[in-house]
Scaffold this active site. Structure first.
Site, PDB file in Angstrom:
ATOM      1  N   ASP A  90      -6.520  27.390  28.054  1.00 52.02           N
ATOM      2  CA  ASP A  90      -7.326  27.853  27.231  1.00 52.02           C
ATOM      3  C   ASP A  90      -7.871  29.181  27.942  1.00 52.02           C
ATOM      4  OD1 ASP A  90      -9.625  27.085  29.136  1.00 52.02           O
ATOM      5  OD2 ASP A  90      -9.979  25.556  27.964  1.00 52.02           O
ATOM      6  N   ASP A 270      -9.262  18.740  21.929  1.00 45.29           N
ATOM      7  CA  ASP A 270      -9.296  18.428  22.820  1.00 45.29           C
ATOM      8  C   ASP A 270     -10.560  17.665  23.098  1.00 45.29           C
ATOM      9  OD1 ASP A 270     -10.474  20.407  25.171  1.00 45.29           O
ATOM     10  OD2 ASP A 270     -10.252  21.416  22.977  1.00 45.29           O
ATOM     11  N   CYS A 308      -6.821  -4.027  21.549  1.00 51.48           N
ATOM     12  CA  CYS A 308      -6.132  -2.392  21.913  1.00 51.48           C
ATOM     13  C   CYS A 308      -5.765  -3.880  23.291  1.00 51.48           C
ATOM     14  CB  CYS A 308      -7.450  -2.326  22.991  1.00 51.48           C
ATOM     15  SG  CYS A 308      -7.167  -1.236  24.191  1.00 51.48           S
ATOM     16  N   CYS A 310      -4.029  -1.806  25.524  1.00 48.55           N
ATOM     17  CA  CYS A 310      -4.013  -0.615  27.345  1.00 48.55           C
ATOM     18  C   CYS A 310      -3.523  -1.453  28.042  1.00 48.55           C
ATOM     19  CB  CYS A 310      -5.013   0.466  26.709  1.00 48.55           C
ATOM     20  SG  CYS A 310      -6.681  -0.005  27.590  1.00 48.55           S
ATOM     21  N   CYS A 313      -6.977  -3.237  28.833  1.00 47.11           N
ATOM     22  CA  CYS A 313      -7.447  -3.936  27.781  1.00 47.11           C
ATOM     23  C   CYS A 313      -6.707  -5.758  28.290  1.00 47.11           C
ATOM     24  CB  CYS A 313      -7.192  -3.822  26.207  1.00 47.11           C
ATOM     25  SG  CYS A 313      -8.941  -3.416  26.594  1.00 47.11           S
ATOM     26  N   HIS A 339      -8.334   3.438  29.320  1.00 44.06           N
ATOM     27  CA  HIS A 339      -8.308   2.478  28.162  1.00 44.06           C
ATOM     28  C   HIS A 339      -9.256   4.082  27.478  1.00 44.06           C
ATOM     29  CE1 HIS A 339     -10.543   0.712  24.495  1.00 44.06           C
ATOM     30  NE2 HIS A 339     -11.627   0.991  24.864  1.00 44.06           N
TER      31      HIS A 339
END
Length: 373
Positions: A90, A270, A308, A310, A313, A339
């Site tokens: 940005d 974002d 989940c 991930c 998890c 996560h």
């Protein structure tokens, strides 16, 4: 940049954009790596564990520390961080405005004081392009005149006029540098302003979208207005944007914000929320937010989210995460951030799959049903 629309379902879009460093499928959430680092995560976490293809870095922060010259010395952001996929940077205008105890806007740019040492600096449309050239990001954002909401009509009018002026200067400057072999593989996005005013959003969009930008962003939202006002503004603005170029909503937001704005035609997002909230003990799950600090988790052997897959998890319990947080162990930041980002990235992938299947509205209803809404 190559860009194509793969599928639509109502206003929701599944697209693909290709930069010099990666292919990005949308809807996409870009983790925020403000100072060329997503907090508590390294490049392996981002690529091998999370599978990201684009992250965001901040021009203001990297300009002040370590400096564009240092980053350029290492071969730009990719060489500096060893993250070999895409970067979006940005312009730093928001940070110059929000972090400085003295910021002054003029038609020429923004004068501000460093939040680090109080030194005075000046950003112009041309200077932020020069900085981003040194960073060698794949997508550069122009300098825009961002304002807090609510704002007077006079201030909205000035913001739109300045943003248009700076956009014109930016695109002319960028294309002239490309003709000289500088920033050839870098793309440039304009930022539509106008607050929650349909009148000024239309003026801003019409003026900017006539210019030869590679993509367009909606800026100036999630800065104090109510959620519905933001959704209404996005719904009004996206039809004014080119269909054949990426649409990016800056700095947004919650999982609900993402789902609602995908439904209104946005491709890219974002926000610091996944990592910031993780560090503060708030975990995002398929059934809503979870407070890992709560005493009820001390003896829980359940994963954060049973749906989940991930890294966190699949390997750790709520009880362990609760202990790490309460003990102020740094490992907590990494596991919780992994996560939360995995949750956001999975939400984007599932939204894309729903668009391809022509069932985005059903996906949206299921998303809220799991939350009890």
């Amino acid at each position: 940049m190559k860009f194509q629309i793969d599928k639509t379902d109502g206003q929701a879009r599944a697209t693909t954009l290709t930069t010099a460093h990666s292919t990005i499928t949308t809807p996409v959430f870009m983790p925020v790596g403000t100072t060329a680092s997503v907090k508590s995560l390294d490049t392996r976490d981002l690529t091998e564990i999370l599978g990201t293809n684009i992250i965001l870095a901040n021009t203001y922060h990297l300009y002040l520390r370590p400096s564009p010259e240092v980053v350029e010395h290492f071969g730009g952001l990719h060489g500096f961080t060893k993250y070999d996929r895409s970067f979006l940077t940005d312009s730093g205008g928001f940070q110059a405005y929000s972090l400085s105890d003295m910021s002054k806007f003029s038609d020429e740019g923004i004068t501000f004081k460093s939040h680090i040492d109080g030194s005075t600096h000046h950003f112009t449309p041309q200077k932020v392009i020069d900085i981003q050239n040194a960073l060698n990001s794949d997508i550069m954002m122009i300098l825009d005149d961002l304002i807090a909401l609510p704002a007077t009509e006079e201030r909205l009018k000035l913001s739109v006029a300045r943003t248009t002026k700076w956009a014109r200067e930016s695109i002319v400057y960028h294309r002239s540098k490309q003709e000289r072999g500088i920033g050839i593989d870098q793309n440039i996005f304009a930022i539509i302003q106008g607050g929650v005013s349909q009148t000024y959003r239309k003026i801003s969009a019409n003026e900017l979208c006539e210019m030869d930008f590679d993509g367009f962003a909606i800026g100036g939202l999630s800065v104090g207005e109510e959620s519905q006002a933001m959704y209404d503004t996005v719904a009004f603005t996206t039809p004014l944007m080119p269909k054949d170029k990426p649409r990016y909503l800056m700095g947004v937001g919650t999982p609900e914000d993402l789902v609602e704005c995908i439904d209104r035609g946005v491709d890219m997002f974002d926000c610091v929320m996944p990592t910031r909230n993780a560090r503060n003990g708030t975990i995002f799950t398929s059934f809503g937010k979870l407070n890992i600090k709560a005493a009820k988790h001390i003896l829980s052997d359940e994963p954060i989210d049973s749906e989940c897959n991930c890294h966190t998890c699949q390997n750790y319990s709520r009880g362990y995460l609760c202990h790490l947080y309460r003990a102020k162990e740094l490992t907590y930041f990494r596991l919780a951030s992994l996560h939360n980002l995995h949750y956001y990235l999975t939400l984007m992938r599932e939204a894309r799959e729903a668009i391809f299947a022509g069932r985005f509205q059903e996906f949206k209803r299921e998303f809220y049903h799991k939350r009890g809404v």
